[in-house]
Design a protein around this motif. Sequence first.
Motif, short mmCIF file in Angstrom:
data_model
loop_
_atom_site.label_atom_id
_atom_site.label_comp_id
_atom_site.label_asym_id
_atom_site.label_seq_id
_atom_site.Cartn_x
_atom_site.Cartn_y
_atom_site.Cartn_z
N PRO A 18 -51.06 39.36 44.98
CA PRO A 18 -51.08 40.57 43.94
C PRO A 18 -52.48 40.81 43.46
N LEU A 19 -52.72 42.22 43.13
CA LEU A 19 -53.84 42.73 43.05
C LEU A 19 -54.50 41.90 42.03
N ALA A 20 -54.26 41.72 40.66
CA ALA A 20 -54.95 41.06 39.83
C ALA A 20 -55.40 39.83 40.30
N TRP A 21 -54.52 38.99 40.89
CA TRP A 21 -54.64 37.64 41.27
C TRP A 21 -55.93 37.64 42.27
N VAL A 75 -67.36 42.26 49.37
CA VAL A 75 -66.27 41.24 49.87
C VAL A 75 -64.87 41.66 49.14
N ALA A 76 -65.02 42.20 47.92
CA ALA A 76 -63.55 42.37 47.25
C ALA A 76 -63.25 43.70 47.92
N SER A 77 -63.91 44.59 48.47
CA SER A 77 -63.86 45.86 49.14
C SER A 77 -63.03 45.71 50.47
N GLU A 78 -63.66 44.75 51.12
CA GLU A 78 -63.26 44.26 52.36
C GLU A 78 -61.70 43.91 52.25
N ILE A 79 -61.67 42.96 51.51
CA ILE A 79 -60.16 42.26 50.99
C ILE A 79 -59.33 43.23 50.67
N GLU A 80 -59.56 44.35 49.94
CA GLU A 80 -58.65 45.55 49.82
C GLU A 80 -58.12 46.36 50.90
N TRP A 81 -59.08 46.51 51.86
CA TRP A 81 -58.76 47.20 52.93
C TRP A 81 -57.81 46.11 53.93
N CYS A 82 -57.84 45.03 53.83
CA CYS A 82 -57.02 44.19 54.36
C CYS A 82 -55.77 44.19 53.75
N ALA A 83 -55.76 44.27 52.31
CA ALA A 83 -54.42 44.31 51.58
C ALA A 83 -53.67 45.44 51.95
N LEU A 84 -54.37 46.61 52.10
CA LEU A 84 -53.56 47.85 52.39
C LEU A 84 -53.19 47.57 53.71
N HIS A 85 -53.74 47.13 54.69
CA HIS A 85 -53.50 46.88 56.06
C HIS A 85 -52.27 45.89 56.35
N ARG A 86 -52.14 45.09 55.75
CA ARG A 86 -51.14 43.73 55.75
C ARG A 86 -49.96 43.72 54.81
N ARG A 87 -50.04 44.16 53.69
CA ARG A 87 -49.06 43.95 52.54
C ARG A 87 -47.84 44.78 52.74
N PRO A 88 -46.77 44.30 52.41
CA PRO A 88 -45.54 45.23 52.59
C PRO A 88 -45.42 46.37 51.70
N ALA A 91 -45.17 45.89 47.90
CA ALA A 91 -46.46 45.24 47.34
C ALA A 91 -47.30 46.51 47.11
N ILE A 92 -47.59 47.21 48.06
CA ILE A 92 -48.54 48.21 48.05
C ILE A 92 -48.18 49.15 46.88
N LEU A 93 -46.94 49.66 46.61
CA LEU A 93 -46.64 50.56 45.61
C LEU A 93 -47.04 49.78 44.14
N ARG A 94 -46.82 48.45 44.11
CA ARG A 94 -47.19 47.66 42.80
C ARG A 94 -48.63 47.71 42.70
N ASP A 95 -49.54 47.74 43.87
CA ASP A 95 -50.75 47.89 43.57
C ASP A 95 -51.39 49.40 43.25
N VAL A 96 -50.53 50.45 43.87
CA VAL A 96 -50.82 51.85 43.43
C VAL A 96 -50.41 51.66 41.84
#
Length: 318
Positions: A18-21, A75-88, A91-96
């Motif tokens: 999850p985003l905060a974690w 690094v955090a930005s790169e991980i956010e790209w990956c999260a949007l690419h991979r998460r269901p 989960a993306i809606l929870r991040d939004v």
Amino acid sequence: MTTAPHIPWTYARLAGLPLAWRRRVLRSVLAARGLAARLRGRTDEAGFAATFESVLRLPRREALRLSREAARHDVASEIEWCALHRRPVAAILRDVARVSVAEPAVMERVAASGRPVILAPLHMGAYVLGLAALMVRYFPGRPMLVLRQRDDMVMETQVIERLREIDVDVRFLNVSERGDFLSAIRFAQKGAVIVVFCDLDPSYGAPAEMPMFGRPFRFAFGTDTLARLTGATVVPLATTMDDDGDTVGIGRPFEVRSSAPEERAAVADIMRRHLQAAIAARPEQWHLWPMLADYLPSSGTVQDISPEDGGTPQILAA
């Protein structure tokens, strides 16, 4: 056939949280690495410290702190790209849902007007997540048209295309030819929300003088022409990241009614103020420091502007 981008194992694991974690775990991991490096007698004081000292006129101690924050943010930005690419999708809606808008009443008025809209973000923070939040909350059912000059950025394209899964009708338009620009006008007049980044370097066309921090910055500024021809309201944006969520800052919306030089100068000044305020508030989150020289004449450049790992490429165009 579209090539799947390579995602490092560590990034993939963090992106699944999850985003905060994921942001807090990353901060802890990088802090531990920094401490281990210092215990071995190594320092992590490179990066953008000299640039922050020179351009932002910061004391050395603060410039070093921000430089370390910029390295973590990359690094955090790169991980956010990956999260949007991979998460269901769920989960993306929870991040939004963790994205807040600084002045929601402004966006509500712009959306309620029914006029064409141009969103003009900076390359700051997790800007795709910020755009997703705006489209879902304020422009449901309206397509989002992203203007760009290149279509070879596989990761970026696939990430933005995933917004279709949360009911955002995303389209891309390359604007290297005049006919493409006319297509953008037609899209806007039919109700599309146009995305044009406001911090592109002058090589992207129609450069305007926008001096900031006492230096002669110049930015591409075709947005005024597009706004005039479509009758659109331009909304400057800047998304910033924090451990618990993101914030979309809203600049002063404007319209362009004529091609008179004085009106172009006036709206360029609105954009200049937005750029300077956003960058000054969170300089460690502006992705384009590695390309600083592209915005300045040779007499205005500074030394030591690129970290060892390079920087975020420009992917979306005016």
